[in-house]
Design a protein around this motif. Structure first.
Motif, PDB file in Angstrom:
ATOM      1  N   ARG A  21       0.834  -1.193   0.000  1.00 47.65           N
ATOM      2  CA  ARG A  21       0.000   0.000   0.000  1.00 47.65           C
ATOM      3  C   ARG A  21       0.873   1.249   0.000  1.00 47.65           C
ATOM      4  NH1 ARG A  21      -5.196  -1.497   3.938  1.00 47.65           N
ATOM      5  NH2 ARG A  21      -5.947  -3.180   2.586  1.00 47.65           N
ATOM      6  N   LEU A  22       0.656   2.065  -1.017  1.00 48.96           N
ATOM      7  CA  LEU A  22       1.362   3.328  -1.137  1.00 48.96           C
ATOM      8  C   LEU A  22       0.392   4.466  -0.861  1.00 48.96           C
ATOM      9  CD1 LEU A  22       3.445   2.775  -4.408  1.00 48.96           C
ATOM     10  CD2 LEU A  22       4.020   2.143  -2.051  1.00 48.96           C
ATOM     11  N   HIS A  23       0.922   5.562  -0.376  1.00 50.20           N
ATOM     12  CA  HIS A  23       0.109   6.746  -0.152  1.00 50.20           C
ATOM     13  C   HIS A  23       0.925   7.978  -0.499  1.00 50.20           C
ATOM     14  CE1 HIS A  23       2.183   5.908   3.693  1.00 50.20           C
ATOM     15  NE2 HIS A  23       2.264   7.226   3.808  1.00 50.20           N
ATOM     16  N   GLY A  24       0.248   9.113  -0.559  1.00 45.45           N
ATOM     17  CA  GLY A  24       0.880  10.338  -1.017  1.00 45.45           C
ATOM     18  C   GLY A  24       0.485  10.610  -2.460  1.00 45.45           C
ATOM     19  N   LEU A  25       0.075  11.839  -2.746  1.00 41.92           N
ATOM     20  CA  LEU A  25      -0.473  12.147  -4.063  1.00 41.92           C
ATOM     21  C   LEU A  25       0.533  11.919  -5.180  1.00 41.92           C
ATOM     22  CD1 LEU A  25      -2.855  13.209  -5.703  1.00 41.92           C
ATOM     23  CD2 LEU A  25      -1.962  15.536  -5.336  1.00 41.92           C
ATOM     24  N   ASN A  26       1.734  12.486  -5.081  1.00 46.80           N
ATOM     25  CA  ASN A  26       2.710  12.345  -6.165  1.00 46.80           C
ATOM     26  C   ASN A  26       3.189  10.907  -6.316  1.00 46.80           C
ATOM     27  OD1 ASN A  26       2.646  15.018  -7.014  1.00 46.80           O
ATOM     28  ND2 ASN A  26       4.196  15.651  -5.540  1.00 46.80           N
ATOM     29  N   ALA A  27       3.299  10.188  -5.204  1.00 47.91           N
ATOM     30  CA  ALA A  27       3.710   8.785  -5.271  1.00 47.91           C
ATOM     31  C   ALA A  27       2.686   7.961  -6.044  1.00 47.91           C
ATOM     32  CB  ALA A  27       3.902   8.224  -3.869  1.00 47.91           C
ATOM     33  N   CYS A  28       1.412   8.177  -5.748  1.00 46.38           N
ATOM     34  CA  CYS A  28       0.359   7.397  -6.412  1.00 46.38           C
ATOM     35  C   CYS A  28       0.196   7.806  -7.871  1.00 46.38           C
ATOM     36  CB  CYS A  28      -0.956   7.543  -5.646  1.00 46.38           C
ATOM     37  SG  CYS A  28      -0.938   6.737  -4.019  1.00 46.38           S
ATOM     38  N   LEU A  29       0.305   9.096  -8.153  1.00 44.46           N
ATOM     39  CA  LEU A  29       0.221   9.541  -9.545  1.00 44.46           C
ATOM     40  C   LEU A  29       1.376   8.986 -10.374  1.00 44.46           C
ATOM     41  CD1 LEU A  29      -0.926  13.256  -9.176  1.00 44.46           C
ATOM     42  CD2 LEU A  29      -2.225  11.372 -10.193  1.00 44.46           C
ATOM     43  N   ALA A  30       2.566   8.861  -9.770  1.00 43.88           N
ATOM     44  CA  ALA A  30       3.714   8.321 -10.496  1.00 43.88           C
ATOM     45  C   ALA A  30       3.484   6.862 -10.869  1.00 43.88           C
ATOM     46  CB  ALA A  30       4.989   8.462  -9.659  1.00 43.88           C
ATOM     47  N   VAL A  31       2.872   6.081  -9.964  1.00 42.53           N
ATOM     48  CA  VAL A  31       2.544   4.696 -10.300  1.00 42.53           C
ATOM     49  C   VAL A  31       1.559   4.660 -11.465  1.00 42.53           C
ATOM     50  CG1 VAL A  31       1.441   2.571  -9.477  1.00 42.53           C
ATOM     51  CG2 VAL A  31       2.978   3.843  -7.968  1.00 42.53           C
ATOM     52  N   GLU A  54      -8.846  11.119 -13.635  1.00 38.69           N
ATOM     53  CA  GLU A  54      -8.313  10.265 -14.707  1.00 38.69           C
ATOM     54  C   GLU A  54      -7.963   8.876 -14.170  1.00 38.69           C
ATOM     55  OE1 GLU A  54      -4.724  10.206 -18.073  1.00 38.69           O
ATOM     56  OE2 GLU A  54      -4.864  11.853 -16.617  1.00 38.69           O
ATOM     57  N   VAL A  55      -7.419   8.824 -12.967  1.00 40.22           N
ATOM     58  CA  VAL A  55      -7.083   7.531 -12.354  1.00 40.22           C
ATOM     59  C   VAL A  55      -8.358   6.736 -12.085  1.00 40.22           C
ATOM     60  CG1 VAL A  55      -5.832   6.386 -10.490  1.00 40.22           C
ATOM     61  CG2 VAL A  55      -5.088   8.648 -11.278  1.00 40.22           C
ATOM     62  N   TRP A  58      -9.637   5.293 -15.301  1.00 45.14           N
ATOM     63  CA  TRP A  58      -8.827   4.136 -15.703  1.00 45.14           C
ATOM     64  C   TRP A  58      -9.232   2.906 -14.886  1.00 45.14           C
ATOM     65  CZ3 TRP A  58      -5.687   0.420 -13.796  1.00 45.14           C
ATOM     66  CH2 TRP A  58      -4.893  -0.280 -14.707  1.00 45.14           C
ATOM     67  N   CYS A  59      -9.385   3.087 -13.596  1.00 45.54           N
ATOM     68  CA  CYS A  59      -9.778   1.970 -12.736  1.00 45.54           C
ATOM     69  C   CYS A  59     -11.126   1.401 -13.180  1.00 45.54           C
ATOM     70  CB  CYS A  59      -9.857   2.422 -11.283  1.00 45.54           C
ATOM     71  SG  CYS A  59      -8.254   2.732 -10.503  1.00 45.54           S
ATOM     72  N   ALA A  60     -12.067   2.287 -13.475  1.00 45.21           N
ATOM     73  CA  ALA A  60     -13.387   1.821 -13.891  1.00 45.21           C
ATOM     74  C   ALA A  60     -13.321   1.037 -15.192  1.00 45.21           C
ATOM     75  CB  ALA A  60     -14.330   3.011 -14.032  1.00 45.21           C
ATOM     76  N   SER A  61     -12.525   1.523 -16.148  1.00 45.17           N
ATOM     77  CA  SER A  61     -12.446   0.863 -17.453  1.00 45.17           C
ATOM     78  C   SER A  61     -11.665  -0.442 -17.399  1.00 45.17           C
ATOM     79  CB  SER A  61     -11.824   1.805 -18.484  1.00 45.17           C
ATOM     80  OG  SER A  61     -10.476   2.091 -18.163  1.00 45.17           O
ATOM     81  N   HIS A  62     -10.822  -0.609 -16.377  1.00 46.58           N
ATOM     82  CA  HIS A  62     -10.020  -1.834 -16.248  1.00 46.58           C
ATOM     83  C   HIS A  62     -10.499  -2.724 -15.104  1.00 46.58           C
ATOM     84  CE1 HIS A  62      -7.429   0.632 -18.793  1.00 46.58           C
ATOM     85  NE2 HIS A  62      -6.806  -0.481 -19.134  1.00 46.58           N
TER      86      HIS A  62
END
Length: 258
Positions: A21-31, A54-55, A58-62
């Protein structure tokens, strides 16, 4: 719920967790930007919906689940009060072995870090942030280091954990020989008795050995290096911590080689 297809890549260690589990906005956006297929679950606070739309799409479509949850739930899910309104369950990034990493390395100047005993996740995160900023090619981990990108390390790295590979380097003796054959010069960093960083020529291909918090570089590893370097200062404090020292060393190498 079916999993998204996985990209081929270097293997993960056999004992690596199925997900972290990762947290932090920039960390999660980078993934999301670099390896979205690794995402297994997304939790976010209501106020993060605009920046993470946008994330979510993507989650919904996948067919990857996501939920909007209260911030107190995010603290529980991430294990941190510094979650920044988002938490992701992701597959850990693959860790290439040394030979595979060297085979994929471009010709010309290159800087790699060898972390000898560094264990604090906040220091690892800060090192990865500096490494990404200054273009370090890889962070090499000796056998048994146990280091991995935790949620805390990824948040501190501000996305840098997705830009700089962690490399399984193996035992120092064989790894140093392989790196030397690839043109790398190993240089150890020390608190006392080292050459002045600013008055020393830095090789085009440098393996910079950074030591553990408190203990520094193991004497046997330091002896295997061609030189030992220090950062001159006022003497008001004994030294910089390992993450701050790393930033100074890599910025000086980058200044001369880029």
């Amino acid at each position: 719920m079916p999993e998204a297809p996985r990209r081929a890549g270097p293997r993960r260690p056999a004992d690596a967790p199925a997900e972290t589990r990762l947290h932090g906005l920039n960390a999660c956006l980078a993934v999301f930007r670099r390896r979205p297929d690794a995402i297994r679950k997304l939790w976010l606070s209501e106020d993060r919906v605009p920046v993470l739309r946008e994330v979510m799409a993507w989650c919904a479509s996948h067919r990857v689940g996501y939920r909007i949850v209260p911030r107190e739930d995010l603290q529980r899910l991430s294990g941190s009060q510094h979650h920044e309104g988002v938490c992701m369950a992701v597959l850990p990034a693959p860790m290439p072995r040394l030979d595979a990493w060297l085979d994929g390395l471009a010709q010309g100047p290159s800087l790699a870090l060898w972390l000898d005993g560094v264990g604090n996740p906040h220091n690892l995160g800060a090192i990865l942030r500096s490494a990404a900023h200054f273009g370090v090619a890889g962070v090499l981990l000796p056998a048994g280091s146990g280091l991995a990108v935790s949620g805390a390390a990824a948040r501190i790295a501000e996305g840098g954990a997705e830009s700089v590979p962690l490399v399984e380097a193996g035992q120092p003796s064989s790894a140093f020989a392989r790196l030397h054959a690839a043109g790398f010069t190993p240089i150890a960093t020390v608190v006392r008795g080292g050459d002045d960083l600013y008055r020393t020529q830095l090789p085009d291909r440098l393996l910079l050995v950074m030591g553990a918090e408190g203990e520094g570089v193991d004497p046997a590893i330091a002896a295997a290096c061609e030189r030992r370097l220090g950062i001159p200062g006022t003497g008001a404090v004994e030294s910089l911590n390992v993450s701050a020292a790393t930033a100074v060393f890599v910025s000086e190498w980058a200044r001369r080689h880029h």
